[in-house]
Scaffold this active site. Structure first.
Site, PDB file in Angstrom:
ATOM      1  N   ASP A   5      31.002  90.466  47.852  1.00 15.77           N
ATOM      2  CA  ASP A   5      29.510  90.657  47.833  1.00 15.77           C
ATOM      3  C   ASP A   5      29.043  90.945  46.356  1.00 15.77           C
ATOM      4  OD1 ASP A   5      29.454  90.425  50.435  1.00 15.77           O
ATOM      5  OD2 ASP A   5      28.094  92.041  50.960  1.00 15.77           O
ATOM      6  N   GLU A  44      21.847  90.164  50.183  1.00 20.90           N
ATOM      7  CA  GLU A  44      21.616  91.263  49.827  1.00 20.90           C
ATOM      8  C   GLU A  44      20.808  91.658  48.497  1.00 20.90           C
ATOM      9  OE1 GLU A  44      25.533  93.718  51.280  1.00 20.90           O
ATOM     10  OE2 GLU A  44      25.431  93.176  49.347  1.00 20.90           O
ATOM     11  N   CYS A  88      36.922  94.281  52.787  1.00 24.59           N
ATOM     12  CA  CYS A  88      35.570  94.277  52.408  1.00 24.59           C
ATOM     13  C   CYS A  88      34.457  93.935  53.292  1.00 24.59           C
ATOM     14  CB  CYS A  88      35.270  93.328  51.101  1.00 24.59           C
ATOM     15  SG  CYS A  88      36.170  94.060  49.664  1.00 24.59           S
ATOM     16  N   ASP A  89      33.209  93.877  52.980  1.00 24.82           N
ATOM     17  CA  ASP A  89      32.182  93.996  53.835  1.00 24.82           C
ATOM     18  C   ASP A  89      31.860  93.245  55.165  1.00 24.82           C
ATOM     19  OD1 ASP A  89      31.555  95.163  51.222  1.00 24.82           O
ATOM     20  OD2 ASP A  89      29.457  94.882  51.203  1.00 24.82           O
ATOM     21  N   LYS A  90      32.158  92.051  54.910  1.00 19.57           N
ATOM     22  CA  LYS A  90      32.002  91.201  56.223  1.00 19.57           C
ATOM     23  C   LYS A  90      33.102  90.927  56.963  1.00 19.57           C
ATOM     24  CE  LYS A  90      28.018  91.421  54.745  1.00 19.57           C
ATOM     25  NZ  LYS A  90      28.367  92.011  53.533  1.00 19.57           N
ATOM     26  N   SER A 135      22.563  95.939  49.562  1.00 22.79           N
ATOM     27  CA  SER A 135      23.826  96.362  49.509  1.00 22.79           C
ATOM     28  C   SER A 135      24.066  98.010  49.829  1.00 22.79           C
ATOM     29  CB  SER A 135      24.315  96.067  47.987  1.00 22.79           C
ATOM     30  OG  SER A 135      25.442  97.005  47.731  1.00 22.79           O
TER      31      SER A 135
END
Length: 548
Positions: free
Chosen positions: A78, A439, A119-121, A465
């Site tokens: 991201d 984001e 990480c994020d997703k 974020s």
């Protein structure tokens, strides 16, 4: 076993023949087949070391008598995708990752699987697949990077974005920005604050789907290899005992995870991910659960971006087991993949630093990290990380300055067109409108970096974020593209934000909003490929941007 479909009987001879080409021997066909979804790549700092964890997981599987099979899944950074069209693919990747895992696990009849994530997703995507398939599974999260250091000051990715804002205000030179750029992210691992990647690691452990201690163990900590090997051994045991994800996780597990989220002050992205994951587990939670639990759960730690501490500090204070110990009276005693219950893990935990992890009678804030706001701008809800909001911004009124894209807003902030008392409104950045609900770390960091973090608010139907802080309200639903009332707001309209009362309103009558929306036409952006499919299928941000 599920894998008998490809390894037992005369009818499976063609499949066995192909598997022999992979190097399998006669003795391998009596072993559980375990898939390993590995999101390693050379782009994302949180993933560049995952092959090492993959080898440890494989070793654990082999030690326990299983046969591992590794396959790859994508991952978007991201931070690298931020501020350009790449960010429109970030949330989309969650569902792509989920589909990849389903395709590989079901397509090859694996008996169980391990998701190696960070990480994020990636973590939520793997969790969604886990609930949907209900095949024995465990997640191994890759761990945070060390904090950056400049003298006695901690740095992270948030520091760099805010330095750009300070530079645009004339408060930092090119050389000073470069110095922070080079120091903030010192090595492999997810970004060191309680941003989305590390929040989701913590909630995965709270759900009971990673081995105890995995969430806060740093990427370079030697313990991480041992935890990965333990996960490899455990998944084979779970296959033999036929323990599936839905045997572990239920609605009580998700409410436990939300309570942990509120207590540690996690990313607002969890208000997208947990509802989506819970739907695939068949026990949905909603923004109403977040609001209810937040009101009665104290915020007991103060990690970046809300405060000074890092994931290392949380780990050294006792990690998620210590959080469970503090919250125990408000939790339900659910099973975990470790073979121990939540209460058993809590009872065995130690709280090693009562300042990093405060007791309930001495919290940083009396309520949880996330607040859900509703009103005539956001009838279906919106979210804000209230733990990262200055006291002066908890109640705020200001005049709207409206933008139909993140870039236009960022340009206005950089050029000094946003001043104290403004409410920046960024719309058509929702799940359908963007598409992909990007984001907004760049605009929020520019606002903070220009010294406006306690005098300017930002509203969007996009998202933020985990590194964002200040009066940043996202996930406004319905989104502008779907005809939500945020589309009716005009420059100069007065917007009232009341976080303690959970209210978000523009000073317009219902009749005026309806009049403005009479000839509504959404801003259209051309889409291709996966974005086109996503726009057709995705639902509201209030429902987790779930594909239905």
């Amino acid at each position: 076993m599920r894998s008998d479909a490809v390894k037992k009987g005369v009818e499976a001879a063609p499949m066995r023949s192909l598997l022999r080409a992979d190097g399998l021997k006669d003795e391998d066909f009596d072993k559980p087949f375990i898939g390993i979804a590995n999101s390693w790549n050379e782009v994302v700092p949180g993933h560049i070391h995952l092959n090492e964890l993959m080898e440890a997981v494989k070793d654990g599987i082999v030690e326990a008598g299983g046969r591992p099979f590794v396959f790859g899944v994508p991952a978007v950074c991201d931070g690298i995708a931020m501020g350009h069209k790449g960010m429109r693919y970030s949330l989309i990747s969650r569902d792509v990752i989920s589909d990849c895992c389903e395709v590989m696990v079901e397509g090859h009849a694996f008996d169980g699987w391990v998701g190696i994530s960070n990480c994020d997703k990636v973590t939520p995507g793997m969790l969604m697949a886990m609930g949907r398939m209900n095949v024995p599974g465990i997640i191994v999260t890759g761990g945070a990077m060390e904090v950056g250091r400049k003298g006695d000051k901690n740095l992270d990715l948030q520091s760099v974005f805010e330095a750009v804002g300070a530079h645009s205000a004339g408060n930092m030179t090119d050389e000073q920005v470069k110095e922070i750029e080079c120091l903030a992210c010192p090595g492999r691992g997810s970004c060191s604050g309680l941003f989305t990647a590390n929040t989701m690691a913590c909630l995965t452990e709270a759900l009971g789907l990673s081995v105890t201690g995995c969430a806060t163990c740093l990427a370079d900590d030697p313990r991480k290899i041992d935890l990965a090997k333990e996960a490899g051994r455990r998944i084979v045991e779970m296959v033999r005992m036929d323990i599936k994800p839905r045997d572990i996780v239920n609605r009580g597990s998700f409410r436990n995870a939300i309570r942990v989220d509120m207590a540690i002050g996690g990313s607002t992205n969890t208000a997208l991910h947990l509802p989506a994951i819970s739907k695939d587990f068949g026990c949905p939670v909603t923004l109403d659960d977040f609001d209810e639990i937040s009101r009665v759960t104290s915020h007991i730690t103060s990690l970046r971006p809300a405060g000074p501490y890092s994931i290392r500090d949380l780990d050294e204070a006792g990690g998620i087991p210590a959080v469970l110990k503090i919250l125990k009276d408000g939790l339900s005693d659910e099973m975990t993949c470790n073979g121990r219950t939540v209460f058993q893990i809590a009872d065995g935990a130690a709280i090693r630093n009562p300042e990093v992890l405060r007791p309930l009678d001495n919290p940083y804030h009396k309520q949880g990290g996330i607040a859900v706001l509703k009103g005539n701008i956001a009838p279906n809800g919106s979210v804000i990380k209230q733990a990262a909001v200055a006291p002066s911004m908890m109640k705020f009124s200001g005049k709207a300055k409206c933008f139909d894209s993140e870039k236009d807003a960022a340009d206005a902030i950089t050029s000094g067109k946003i001043v104290a008392g403004d409410v920046v409104v960024i719309r058509y950045e929702g799940p359908k409108g963007a598409p992909g609900m990007p984001e907004m770390l760049s605009p929020t960091s520019l606002i903070v970096g220009r010294g406006l973090g306690e005098s300017v608010a930002l509203l969007t139907d996009g998202r933020f974020s985990g590194a964002s802080r200040g009066g940043a309200i996202g996930h406004i639903s319905p989104e502008a593209y779907a005809g939500g009332p945020i589309a009716a707001v005009r420059d100069g309209d007065v917007i009232d934000i009341d976080i303690p009362e959970r209210k978000l309103n523009v000073r317009l009558s219902d009749e005026e909003i309806a009049s403005r929306m009479k000839d509504f036409k959404p801003v259209e952006r051309p889409v291709i490929g996966v974005q086109k499919k996503y726009r057709k299928l995705v639902g509201s941000g209030a429902d987790g941007a779930y594909l239905d």
